[in-house]
Design a protein around this motif. Structure first.
Motif, PDB file in Angstrom:
ATOM      1  N   PHE A  90       0.845  -1.199   0.000  1.00 40.49           N
ATOM      2  CA  PHE A  90       0.000   0.000   0.000  1.00 40.49           C
ATOM      3  C   PHE A  90       0.882   1.251   0.000  1.00 40.49           C
ATOM      4  O   PHE A  90       0.681   2.179  -0.800  1.00 40.49           O
ATOM      5  CB  PHE A  90      -0.909  -0.025   1.230  1.00 40.49           C
ATOM      6  N   ILE A 200      -7.915   4.930  -1.018  1.00 40.08           N
ATOM      7  CA  ILE A 200      -6.907   5.666  -0.242  1.00 40.08           C
ATOM      8  C   ILE A 200      -7.526   6.839   0.518  1.00 40.08           C
ATOM      9  O   ILE A 200      -6.980   7.273   1.533  1.00 40.08           O
ATOM     10  CB  ILE A 200      -5.743   6.152  -1.128  1.00 40.08           C
ATOM     11  N   TYR A 346      -5.073  -1.873  -3.432  1.00 39.16           N
ATOM     12  CA  TYR A 346      -6.080  -1.040  -2.782  1.00 39.16           C
ATOM     13  C   TYR A 346      -7.410  -1.778  -2.570  1.00 39.16           C
ATOM     14  O   TYR A 346      -7.922  -1.873  -1.455  1.00 39.16           O
ATOM     15  CB  TYR A 346      -6.340   0.226  -3.603  1.00 39.16           C
TER      16      TYR A 346
END
Length: 369
Positions: A90, A200, A346
């Motif tokens: 990530f 995000i 994600y």
């Protein structure tokens, strides 16, 4: 102890809208039209619907784990070990994303307005600016970006209106001249950028004041709808003006602005439009840098995320000038590898956390907070 920064739900939504629309309004219409031709708006619509599902997922997790970010509640849901396994890629992907945004800014200036300026100098100036902006904190960014967001959307609307004399509605048809395959290819591109990136922005949600967050979900769905409508109209306008060559233009909205000429009164406004579009990329780069610093501080349990911002900006600057030797290599990664990477890094962990949370809720009868 670092002071907890808080913003209103409207400010959270404006940051979300700035991040989702900022660089995509510059970059998406051209490549998407190149892949899907007249059906590019359908591709974006498919990706937009998937984005709605991902937004529902992060809002559900925010409801289940109030006050916690994606990094923090992943520890509660799937354990520290597995959480770290997801957190490392990530963070690495956020580094690539931050560098890529500024690389595109540098390439835009280099190919349109500042052709004799070294790209490394442009990138460095931008990283200094976004580093200082992110270091100022989310409260400052939320207040500052309101003005920039209205300027950006205002100029986008001006372009749509002033190029109306060049519209050829017949260029929109046929919608699927080559069948469904190009539409799916375009959906793959636009899913990776910008719609999987919705995940995000879950890092911003804990900063929303809890006593005023009841309508946060409704506002965020509204912001995503504004983003989708803006991108679809921009794609359709590009097709109606440029026709078959729309997919060959990298910065189609900027190219549209170059056509504006009204009785020698309004002309040569593409530089103003270009600056307003770059403001969108500046906002997104600042938000992503802030999210990256927050994520790293939570993974390594550092209390003050601001200490990380300038070192992160320096690393991202070095990446932006060394990762790719030419634009073709960057575009190949950006529109082939990037959507898959986004989905794995994600979307997949987020869906796993949602499933685990639902299973725990079913088993215990309450949210696993």
């Amino acid at each position: 102890m670092e002071k907890q920064e808080t913003i209103s739900p409207i400010q959270t939504v404006l940051l979300f809208l700035a991040g989702m629309t900022g660089s995509s309004i510059v970059l998406i219409p051209g490549p998407l039209t190149g892949a899907a031709r007249n059906g590019a708006w359908l591709s974006l619509l498919f990706a937009f619907l998937v984005g709605m599902i991902l937004l529902a997922c992060i809002l559900y997790l925010h409801h289940c784990y109030p006050g916690l970010s994606l990094i923090e509640y992943s520890r509660q849901a799937i354990g520290s070990g597995l959480s770290l396994l997801f957190a490392v890629p990530f963070i690495l992907t956020l580094f690539w994303q931050e560098s890529a945004i500024v690389m595109e800014i540098g390439d835009f200036f280099k190919s349109t307005m500042m052709k004799n300026t070294p790209t490394s100098f442009i990138n460095a100036m931008f990283f200094i600016t976004i580093g200082l902006t992110a270091r100022a904190g989310i409260e400052v960014m939320a207040r500052m970006f309101v003005v920039l967001l209205f300027i950006m959307f205002g100029f986008i609307f001006v372009v749509w209106v002033l190029v109306a004399p060049y519209y050829h509605f017949e260029y929109v048809l046929p919608i699927m001249p080559d069948g469904i395959k190009p539409i799916l290819h375009g959906a793959y591109i636009s899913l990776g950028f910008p719609y999987v990136e919705i995940v995000i922005y879950s890092m911003l949600l804990p900063s929303t004041r809890p006593q005023a967050s009841q309508k946060l979900g409704k506002y965020m769905f509204g912001a995503l709808a504004i983003n989708g409508v803006t991108l679809i109209i921009s794609i359709l306008v590009s097709i109606m003006v440029f026709g078959p060559v729309a997919g060959d233009l990298k910065y189609s909205l900027y190219q549209l602005a170059r056509l504006i000429f009204i009785e020698e009164i309004i002309e040569r406004i593409e530089s103003v439009i270009g600056i307003s579009l770059i403001a969108g990329s500046f906002m997104k780069a600042s938000i992503v840098l802030f999210i990256l610093a927050k994520a790293m501080s939570q993974v390594f349990r550092i209390t003050n995320y601001r200490l990380l911002i300038l070192p992160i900006a320096l690393i991202a600057l070095l990446l932006s000038v060394t990762m790719y030797s030419n634009g073709a290599a960057f575009n190949e990664d950006g529109y082939t590898v990037w959507p898959l990477t986004d989905s794995l890094v994600y979307a997949l962990p987020t869906l796993l956390i949602v499933i685990v949370t639902l299973l725990k809720k079913t088993k215990t009868g309450r949210h696993p907070t």
